[in-house]
Design a protein around this motif. Structure first.
Motif, PDB file in Angstrom:
ATOM      1  N   LEU A   1     -14.691   7.749 -15.041  1.00 25.62           N
ATOM      2  CA  LEU A   1     -14.310   7.403 -13.677  1.00 25.62           C
ATOM      3  C   LEU A   1     -14.899   6.076 -13.231  1.00 25.62           C
ATOM      4  CD1 LEU A   1     -14.762  10.820 -11.805  1.00 25.62           C
ATOM      5  CD2 LEU A   1     -12.644   9.841 -12.712  1.00 25.62           C
ATOM      6  N   LYS A   2     -14.139   5.381 -12.399  1.00 25.06           N
ATOM      7  CA  LYS A   2     -14.607   4.170 -11.737  1.00 25.06           C
ATOM      8  C   LYS A   2     -14.532   4.425 -10.230  1.00 25.06           C
ATOM      9  CE  LYS A   2     -13.478  -0.749 -11.220  1.00 25.06           C
ATOM     10  NZ  LYS A   2     -12.535  -1.820 -11.639  1.00 25.06           N
ATOM     11  N   ILE A   3     -15.649   4.346  -9.556  1.00 27.35           N
ATOM     12  CA  ILE A   3     -15.682   4.651  -8.127  1.00 27.35           C
ATOM     13  C   ILE A   3     -14.987   3.547  -7.324  1.00 27.35           C
ATOM     14  CG2 ILE A   3     -17.166   4.968  -6.111  1.00 27.35           C
ATOM     15  CD1 ILE A   3     -19.189   6.337  -7.899  1.00 27.35           C
ATOM     16  N   ILE A   4     -14.085   3.974  -6.448  1.00 30.23           N
ATOM     17  CA  ILE A   4     -13.358   3.047  -5.582  1.00 30.23           C
ATOM     18  C   ILE A   4     -13.942   3.030  -4.175  1.00 30.23           C
ATOM     19  CG2 ILE A   4     -11.110   2.511  -4.555  1.00 30.23           C
ATOM     20  CD1 ILE A   4     -11.258   2.001  -7.535  1.00 30.23           C
ATOM     21  N   GLU A   5     -14.332   4.217  -3.699  1.00 32.85           N
ATOM     22  CA  GLU A   5     -14.835   4.300  -2.326  1.00 32.85           C
ATOM     23  C   GLU A   5     -15.822   5.463  -2.195  1.00 32.85           C
ATOM     24  OE1 GLU A   5     -13.044   4.323   2.218  1.00 32.85           O
ATOM     25  OE2 GLU A   5     -11.920   5.328   0.642  1.00 32.85           O
ATOM     26  N   ILE A   6     -16.892   5.241  -1.429  1.00 31.73           N
ATOM     27  CA  ILE A   6     -17.845   6.287  -1.091  1.00 31.73           C
ATOM     28  C   ILE A   6     -17.967   6.350   0.429  1.00 31.73           C
ATOM     29  CG2 ILE A   6     -20.228   7.106  -1.273  1.00 31.73           C
ATOM     30  CD1 ILE A   6     -20.478   5.633  -3.885  1.00 31.73           C
ATOM     31  N   ARG A   7     -17.722   7.530   0.984  1.00 35.90           N
ATOM     32  CA  ARG A   7     -17.836   7.702   2.426  1.00 35.90           C
ATOM     33  C   ARG A   7     -18.808   8.831   2.739  1.00 35.90           C
ATOM     34  NH1 ARG A   7     -11.999   8.780   4.579  1.00 35.90           N
ATOM     35  NH2 ARG A   7     -11.649   9.489   2.448  1.00 35.90           N
ATOM     36  N   LYS A   8     -19.561   8.684   3.806  1.00 37.69           N
ATOM     37  CA  LYS A   8     -20.458   9.752   4.234  1.00 37.69           C
ATOM     38  C   LYS A   8     -19.666  10.798   5.011  1.00 37.69           C
ATOM     39  CE  LYS A   8     -24.868   7.272   4.465  1.00 37.69           C
ATOM     40  NZ  LYS A   8     -26.020   6.907   5.325  1.00 37.69           N
ATOM     41  N   ASN A   9     -19.847  12.063   4.640  1.00 35.64           N
ATOM     42  CA  ASN A   9     -19.210  13.150   5.371  1.00 35.64           C
ATOM     43  C   ASN A   9     -19.992  13.427   6.647  1.00 35.64           C
ATOM     44  OD1 ASN A   9     -17.037  13.761   3.619  1.00 35.64           O
ATOM     45  ND2 ASN A   9     -18.414  14.843   2.239  1.00 35.64           N
ATOM     46  N   LEU A  10     -19.300  13.511   7.763  1.00 33.39           N
ATOM     47  CA  LEU A  10     -19.955  13.724   9.045  1.00 33.39           C
ATOM     48  C   LEU A  10     -20.232  15.197   9.310  1.00 33.39           C
ATOM     49  CD1 LEU A  10     -17.938  11.186  11.240  1.00 33.39           C
ATOM     50  CD2 LEU A  10     -20.128  10.846  10.071  1.00 33.39           C
ATOM     51  N   LYS A  11     -19.440  16.076   8.687  1.00 35.07           N
ATOM     52  CA  LYS A  11     -19.649  17.512   8.873  1.00 35.07           C
ATOM     53  C   LYS A  11     -20.878  17.957   8.089  1.00 35.07           C
ATOM     54  CE  LYS A  11     -14.756  18.573   9.598  1.00 35.07           C
ATOM     55  NZ  LYS A  11     -13.608  19.367   9.106  1.00 35.07           N
ATOM     56  N   GLN A  12     -21.637  18.858   8.655  1.00 32.55           N
ATOM     57  CA  GLN A  12     -22.887  19.301   8.039  1.00 32.55           C
ATOM     58  C   GLN A  12     -22.703  20.455   7.057  1.00 32.55           C
ATOM     59  OE1 GLN A  12     -25.613  20.165  11.223  1.00 32.55           O
ATOM     60  NE2 GLN A  12     -25.860  18.020  11.799  1.00 32.55           N
ATOM     61  N   ASN A  13     -21.545  21.101   7.059  1.00 34.59           N
ATOM     62  CA  ASN A  13     -21.355  22.264   6.196  1.00 34.59           C
ATOM     63  C   ASN A  13     -20.721  21.913   4.851  1.00 34.59           C
ATOM     64  OD1 ASN A  13     -18.936  21.560   7.372  1.00 34.59           O
ATOM     65  ND2 ASN A  13     -18.190  23.659   7.552  1.00 34.59           N
ATOM     66  N   ILE A  14     -20.626  20.619   4.523  1.00 40.70           N
ATOM     67  CA  ILE A  14     -20.114  20.193   3.224  1.00 40.70           C
ATOM     68  C   ILE A  14     -21.071  19.174   2.614  1.00 40.70           C
ATOM     69  CG2 ILE A  14     -17.693  20.612   3.788  1.00 40.70           C
ATOM     70  CD1 ILE A  14     -17.353  17.658   4.329  1.00 40.70           C
ATOM     71  N   GLU A  15     -20.803  18.792   1.367  1.00 38.52           N
ATOM     72  CA  GLU A  15     -21.663  17.848   0.674  1.00 38.52           C
ATOM     73  C   GLU A  15     -21.730  16.515   1.427  1.00 38.52           C
ATOM     74  OE1 GLU A  15     -19.314  19.649  -0.607  1.00 38.52           O
ATOM     75  OE2 GLU A  15     -20.037  20.717  -2.393  1.00 38.52           O
ATOM     76  N   LYS A  16     -22.754  15.710   1.122  1.00 36.26           N
ATOM     77  CA  LYS A  16     -23.044  14.506   1.899  1.00 36.26           C
ATOM     78  C   LYS A  16     -21.999  13.402   1.737  1.00 36.26           C
ATOM     79  CE  LYS A  16     -28.077  15.122   1.673  1.00 36.26           C
ATOM     80  NZ  LYS A  16     -29.342  14.530   1.166  1.00 36.26           N
ATOM     81  N   TYR A  17     -21.400  13.283   0.529  1.00 31.74           N
ATOM     82  CA  TYR A  17     -20.547  12.121   0.257  1.00 31.74           C
ATOM     83  C   TYR A  17     -19.148  12.524  -0.209  1.00 31.74           C
ATOM     84  CZ  TYR A  17     -25.100   9.822   0.237  1.00 31.74           C
ATOM     85  OH  TYR A  17     -26.351   9.380   0.579  1.00 31.74           O
ATOM     86  N   ARG A  18     -18.165  11.744   0.200  1.00 29.94           N
ATOM     87  CA  ARG A  18     -16.785  11.882  -0.260  1.00 29.94           C
ATOM     88  C   ARG A  18     -16.523  10.722  -1.217  1.00 29.94           C
ATOM     89  NH1 ARG A  18     -11.855  13.747   1.974  1.00 29.94           N
ATOM     90  NH2 ARG A  18     -10.124  13.034   0.665  1.00 29.94           N
ATOM     91  N   ILE A  19     -16.207  11.043  -2.476  1.00 30.11           N
ATOM     92  CA  ILE A  19     -15.998  10.041  -3.515  1.00 30.11           C
ATOM     93  C   ILE A  19     -14.513   9.918  -3.838  1.00 30.11           C
ATOM     94  CG2 ILE A  19     -16.568   9.322  -5.870  1.00 30.11           C
ATOM     95  CD1 ILE A  19     -19.028   9.511  -4.104  1.00 30.11           C
ATOM     96  N   SER A  20     -14.012   8.700  -3.867  1.00 31.64           N
ATOM     97  CA  SER A  20     -12.674   8.418  -4.383  1.00 31.64           C
ATOM     98  C   SER A  20     -12.859   7.592  -5.648  1.00 31.64           C
ATOM     99  CB  SER A  20     -11.843   7.643  -3.361  1.00 31.64           C
ATOM    100  OG  SER A  20     -11.619   8.426  -2.203  1.00 31.64           O
ATOM    101  N   ALA A  21     -12.311   8.076  -6.756  1.00 26.39           N
ATOM    102  CA  ALA A  21     -12.541   7.425  -8.048  1.00 26.39           C
ATOM    103  C   ALA A  21     -11.244   7.268  -8.830  1.00 26.39           C
ATOM    104  CB  ALA A  21     -13.548   8.233  -8.872  1.00 26.39           C
ATOM    105  N   GLN A  22     -11.235   6.276  -9.689  1.00 22.29           N
ATOM    106  CA  GLN A  22     -10.055   5.948 -10.496  1.00 22.29           C
ATOM    107  C   GLN A  22     -10.300   6.338 -11.951  1.00 22.29           C
ATOM    108  OE1 GLN A  22      -9.122   1.801 -10.262  1.00 22.29           O
ATOM    109  NE2 GLN A  22      -7.576   1.873 -11.875  1.00 22.29           N
ATOM    110  N   PHE A  23      -9.264   6.909 -12.593  1.00 20.65           N
ATOM    111  CA  PHE A  23      -9.350   7.185 -14.027  1.00 20.65           C
ATOM    112  C   PHE A  23      -9.269   5.853 -14.783  1.00 20.65           C
ATOM    113  CE2 PHE A  23      -6.974  11.193 -12.720  1.00 20.65           C
ATOM    114  CZ  PHE A  23      -8.106  11.993 -12.747  1.00 20.65           C
ATOM    115  N   VAL A  24     -10.146   5.656 -15.766  1.00 24.01           N
ATOM    116  CA  VAL A  24     -10.110   4.391 -16.514  1.00 24.01           C
ATOM    117  C   VAL A  24      -9.955   4.609 -18.019  1.00 24.01           C
ATOM    118  CG1 VAL A  24     -11.417   3.075 -14.817  1.00 24.01           C
ATOM    119  CG2 VAL A  24     -12.641   4.328 -16.585  1.00 24.01           C
ATOM    120  N   SER A  25      -9.791   5.863 -18.452  1.00 23.69           N
ATOM    121  CA  SER A  25      -9.731   6.085 -19.898  1.00 23.69           C
ATOM    122  C   SER A  25      -8.635   7.063 -20.307  1.00 23.69           C
ATOM    123  CB  SER A  25     -11.089   6.600 -20.405  1.00 23.69           C
ATOM    124  OG  SER A  25     -11.423   7.820 -19.760  1.00 23.69           O
ATOM    125  N   LEU A  26      -7.592   7.203 -19.497  1.00 17.56           N
ATOM    126  CA  LEU A  26      -6.509   8.115 -19.833  1.00 17.56           C
ATOM    127  C   LEU A  26      -5.371   7.381 -20.528  1.00 17.56           C
ATOM    128  CD1 LEU A  26      -6.150  10.398 -16.674  1.00 17.56           C
ATOM    129  CD2 LEU A  26      -7.511  10.770 -18.728  1.00 17.56           C
TER     130      LEU A  26
END
Length: 214
Positions: free
Chosen positions: A164-189
């Motif tokens: 994976l190659k990370i495209i975007e990292i965002r902080k989740n504002l809701k407290q009942n889920i994990e801290k970060y939202r990751i958007s990633a690109q496939f680079v080896s398919l």
């Protein structure tokens, strides 16, 4: 260019890709402002409530999402103002069909592997959405300085393993889920694996539409 300008002026969903100092690409949401004879003008995107900076002559990539496809082009920054920035009008652009970028909320469980602070981390997580080009998921670890990320999942009875190659990292504002939202690109398919994911997304989307109609 008239077709592209028509969609820009409709204020469709627009994203801009910026190359960061660590060679990673970051994608931001923005919107078209206006056009002149010399330039396109866009609103400056924000990150953590602060405006994103753009340098003079910095090369960026614009993606314009429409029902007919995705318009994409690379261009240079001419000026960065307080709330807007100016881009050089491109000589040409590409139009990508929507099929290859179809992204659906397909419920999949994945295994992910990466190094963090010199430690090898392995985790199981739920994929938020997936397309032939990449995935999104939530995670507690900050992966902004992590390069070698591997993911594996089963989709339609086929095991897909990819880097994976990370495209975007965002902080989740809701407290009942994990801290970060990751958007990633496939680079080896390979093309066969990409096609399998796309077909699986289409099949799932058709299934959901039929279910909603009863």
């Amino acid at each position: 260019m008239e077709e592209l300008l028509e969609y820009l002026q409709s204020n469709k969903k627009i994203e801009i890709e910026k190359l960061l100092p660590n060679k990673k690409i970051k994608r931001y949401k923005t919107a078209f402002y206006q056009v002149s004879k010399e330039d396109f003008q866009f609103f400056r995107p924000k990150e953590n409530e602060s405006f994103v900076d753009f340098r003079f002559n910095e090369v960026v990539r614009i993606l314009v999402y429409t029902k007919d496809g995705v318009f994409t082009f690379k261009t240079k920054v001419l000026k960065c103002g307080i709330k807007t920035f100016k881009l050089q009008i491109p000589e040409n652009y590409k139009k990508i069909q929507r099929r290859g970028l179809l992204r659906v909320d397909l419920p999949l469980v994945a295994n992910i592997e990466y190094e963090l602070d010199s430690k090898l981390i392995r985790k199981e997580l739920k994929i938020i959405n997936i397309s032939g080009s990449g995935v999104s998921f939530n995670i507690d670890d900050d992966l902004s300085k992590t390069d070698n990320i591997l993911i594996a999942f089963n989709i339609e009875e086929k095991i897909i393993e990819a880097r994976l190659k990370i495209i975007e990292i965002r902080k989740n504002l809701k407290q009942n889920i994990e801290k970060y939202r990751i958007s990633a690109q496939f680079v080896s398919l390979n093309n066969h694996e990409i096609e399998h994911i796309i077909k699986s997304c289409i099949k799932y989307q058709i299934k959901m539409r039929k279910s909603s109609k009863g």
